[in-house]
Write an enzyme that holds these catalytic residues in place. Structure first.
Site, PDB file in Angstrom:
ATOM      1  N   HIS A 137       0.842  -1.205   0.000  1.00  0.00           N
ATOM      2  CA  HIS A 137       0.000   0.000   0.000  1.00  0.00           C
ATOM      3  C   HIS A 137       0.871   1.247   0.000  1.00  0.00           C
ATOM      4  O   HIS A 137       2.062   1.182   0.293  1.00  0.00           O
ATOM      5  CB  HIS A 137      -0.924   0.022   1.229  1.00  0.00           C
ATOM      6  N   LYS A 141      -0.554   4.921   4.569  1.00  0.00           N
ATOM      7  CA  LYS A 141      -1.432   3.973   5.264  1.00  0.00           C
ATOM      8  C   LYS A 141      -0.968   3.782   6.692  1.00  0.00           C
ATOM      9  O   LYS A 141       0.210   3.537   6.947  1.00  0.00           O
ATOM     10  CB  LYS A 141      -1.449   2.628   4.515  1.00  0.00           C
TER      11      LYS A 141
HETATM   12  N1  LIG Z   1     -12.528  -0.844   3.353  1.00  0.00           N
HETATM   13  C1  LIG Z   1     -12.019  -0.353   2.218  1.00  0.00           C
HETATM   14  O1  LIG Z   1     -12.389  -0.744   1.093  1.00  0.00           O
HETATM   15  C2  LIG Z   1     -10.980   0.737   2.324  1.00  0.00           C
HETATM   16  C3  LIG Z   1     -10.449   1.343   1.179  1.00  0.00           C
HETATM   17  C4  LIG Z   1      -9.560   2.410   1.338  1.00  0.00           C
HETATM   18  C5  LIG Z   1      -9.212   2.853   2.613  1.00  0.00           C
HETATM   19  N2  LIG Z   1      -9.734   2.214   3.700  1.00  0.00           N
HETATM   20  C6  LIG Z   1      -9.484   2.693   5.077  1.00  0.00           C
HETATM   21  O2  LIG Z   1     -10.274   3.849   5.279  1.00  0.00           O
HETATM   22  C7  LIG Z   1      -9.635   4.698   6.257  1.00  0.00           C
HETATM   23  C8  LIG Z   1      -9.496   6.119   5.696  1.00  0.00           C
HETATM   24  O3  LIG Z   1      -8.666   6.097   4.566  1.00  0.00           O
HETATM   25  P1  LIG Z   1      -8.245   7.449   3.811  1.00  0.00           P
HETATM   26  O4  LIG Z   1      -7.242   7.024   2.804  1.00  0.00           O
HETATM   27  O5  LIG Z   1      -9.456   8.212   3.377  1.00  0.00           O
HETATM   28  O6  LIG Z   1      -7.519   8.238   5.024  1.00  0.00           O
HETATM   29  P2  LIG Z   1      -7.225   9.799   5.180  1.00  0.00           P
HETATM   30  O7  LIG Z   1      -6.144   9.920   6.195  1.00  0.00           O
HETATM   31  O8  LIG Z   1      -7.036  10.417   3.829  1.00  0.00           O
HETATM   32  O9  LIG Z   1      -8.591  10.401   5.803  1.00  0.00           O
HETATM   33  C9  LIG Z   1      -8.994  10.189   7.125  1.00  0.00           C
HETATM   34  C10 LIG Z   1      -9.993  11.265   7.493  1.00  0.00           C
HETATM   35  O10 LIG Z   1     -10.526  10.991   8.785  1.00  0.00           O
HETATM   36  C11 LIG Z   1     -10.686  12.245   9.458  1.00  0.00           C
HETATM   37  N3  LIG Z   1     -10.806  12.058  10.893  1.00  0.00           N
HETATM   38  C12 LIG Z   1      -9.837  12.070  11.858  1.00  0.00           C
HETATM   39  N4  LIG Z   1     -10.395  11.893  13.065  1.00  0.00           N
HETATM   40  C13 LIG Z   1     -11.739  11.761  12.854  1.00  0.00           C
HETATM   41  C14 LIG Z   1     -12.846  11.549  13.703  1.00  0.00           C
HETATM   42  N5  LIG Z   1     -12.705  11.439  15.038  1.00  0.00           N
HETATM   43  N6  LIG Z   1     -14.072  11.433  13.145  1.00  0.00           N
HETATM   44  C15 LIG Z   1     -14.243  11.542  11.810  1.00  0.00           C
HETATM   45  N7  LIG Z   1     -13.235  11.756  10.951  1.00  0.00           N
HETATM   46  C16 LIG Z   1     -11.990  11.862  11.476  1.00  0.00           C
HETATM   47  C17 LIG Z   1      -9.478  13.061   9.038  1.00  0.00           C
HETATM   48  O11 LIG Z   1      -9.727  14.426   9.276  1.00  0.00           O
HETATM   49  C18 LIG Z   1      -9.435  12.707   7.541  1.00  0.00           C
HETATM   50  O12 LIG Z   1     -10.308  13.554   6.845  1.00  0.00           O
HETATM   51  C19 LIG Z   1      -8.314   3.988   6.602  1.00  0.00           C
HETATM   52  O13 LIG Z   1      -8.509   3.221   7.779  1.00  0.00           O
HETATM   53  C20 LIG Z   1      -8.064   3.093   5.395  1.00  0.00           C
HETATM   54  O14 LIG Z   1      -7.270   1.960   5.714  1.00  0.00           O
HETATM   55  C21 LIG Z   1     -10.595   1.184   3.566  1.00  0.00           C
END
Ligand SMILES: NC(=O)c1ccc[n+]([C@@H]2O[C@H](COP(=O)([O-])OP(=O)(O)OC[C@H]3O[C@@H](n4cnc5c(N)ncnc54)[C@H](O)[C@@H]3O)[C@@H](O)[C@H]2O)c1
Length: 241
Positions: A137, A141
């Site tokens: 990744h 991540k």
């Molecule tokens: N399940 C899937 O298919 C899949 C796919 C991609 C990413 N993911 C996961 O999704 C998550 C997010 O990924 P990303 O790439 O968008 O990350 P990112 O770091 O770009 O975004 C995370 C967001 O969460 C916000 N945040 C922080 N604290 C928070 C809170 N208490 N409440 C609400 N929001 C809050 C941050 O401000 C930011 O906007 C990760 O855990 C990643 O591993 C899962």
């Protein structure tokens, strides 16, 4: 649908774009800045049909509970908090709520999950092949191994008699399955399972080209969960084993 995005980072923004194209409304965006000032009534007042949570490992559990408390279905893709999954399942059931989790929402990865289980079952009769799992990744991540890597490892162990645990990094015990995590700039997500013997190697591999697969799957799940109660996964949405 009237959607609340919990987490407005890479995934939240990508979901917003596709949701609007599909005719949905984004009625609330929650991130680290406004999360603390939000309460259940703020959610209830907005007639939200679904909360889609792609936030942070440390915030997912609180966010999910807030959605359940407000009686709004929660679709969650955040990884890295799974030790609390049993707690969330019981909480959802006790509150008669709606919760859908997928470690990976992409339809291709969910087909890959089925392929992995089938291959693991076949390999019971061929112990000369040793399994090995690798995930790659992007460098931002936060968790390792990936949630998808852990799902693949658990599914493999469940269907294969010669492994009983997964370990992060190289395995030292014969019944441990190694998950090797690599972090390389800009890689959306690659998972490979190799079965290696002295003679040859069989491998299956899924490579995501972009985040679009996760986005479309999460929106499909959000549409599917409408009107349902209970705890679900992507296998329910796609009617797969
Ligand atoms: N399940 C899937 O298919 C899949 C796919 C991609 C990413 N993911 C996961 O999704 C998550 C997010 O990924 P990303 O790439 O968008 O990350 P990112 O770091 O770009 O975004 C995370 C967001 O969460 C916000 N945040 C922080 N604290 C928070 C809170 N208490 N409440 C609400 N929001 C809050 C941050 O401000 C930011 O906007 C990760 O855990 C990643 O591993 C899962």
């Amino acid at each position: 649908m009237r959607i609340a995005l919990s987490g407005y980072g890479k995934m939240g923004k990508a979901i917003e774009q596709e949701a609007i194209k599909k005719g949905h409304d984004i009625v609330l965006k929650i991130d680290s800045k406004n999360r603390k000032s939000l309460n259940i009534n703020d959610l209830k007042n907005k007639n939200i049909d679904v909360i889609i949570d792609f936030s942070r490992p440390e915030s997912a559990v609180e966010n999910i509970k807030m959605g359940i408390d407000a009686d709004i279905p929660v679709v969650c893709g955040t990884t890295g908090w799974l030790k609390k999954m049993d707690e969330i399942k019981s909480y959802t059931q006790s509150q008669n709520g709606t919760f859908l989790y997928a470690s990976n929402f992409s339809i291709g990865v969910n087909l890959f999950f089925t392929l992995n289980k089938t291959l693991a079952k076949m390999m019971n009769a061929h112990p000369e092949y040793k399994p090995y799992l690798e995930e790659i990744h992007h460098t931002q991540k936060l968790d390792a191994p990936s949630g998808t890597g852990i799902t693949l490892a658990k599914d493999l162990i469940q269907h294969y008699d010669h492994k009983s645990n997964w370990v992060k990094g190289e395995a030292t015990e014969s019944n441990d399955l190694a998950i090797i995590s690599k972090r390389i700039d800009k890689v959306p997500g690659t998972h490979e399972i190799e079965w290696k013997s002295d003679i040859d190697t069989i491998s299956i591999k899924h490579t995501a080209h972009s985040r679009k697969g996760f986005v479309m799957g999460a929106l499909l799940a959000a549409e599917w969960v409408q009107g349902k109660k209970g705890v679900f996964g992507m296998a329910d949405v796609l009617e797969m084993e």
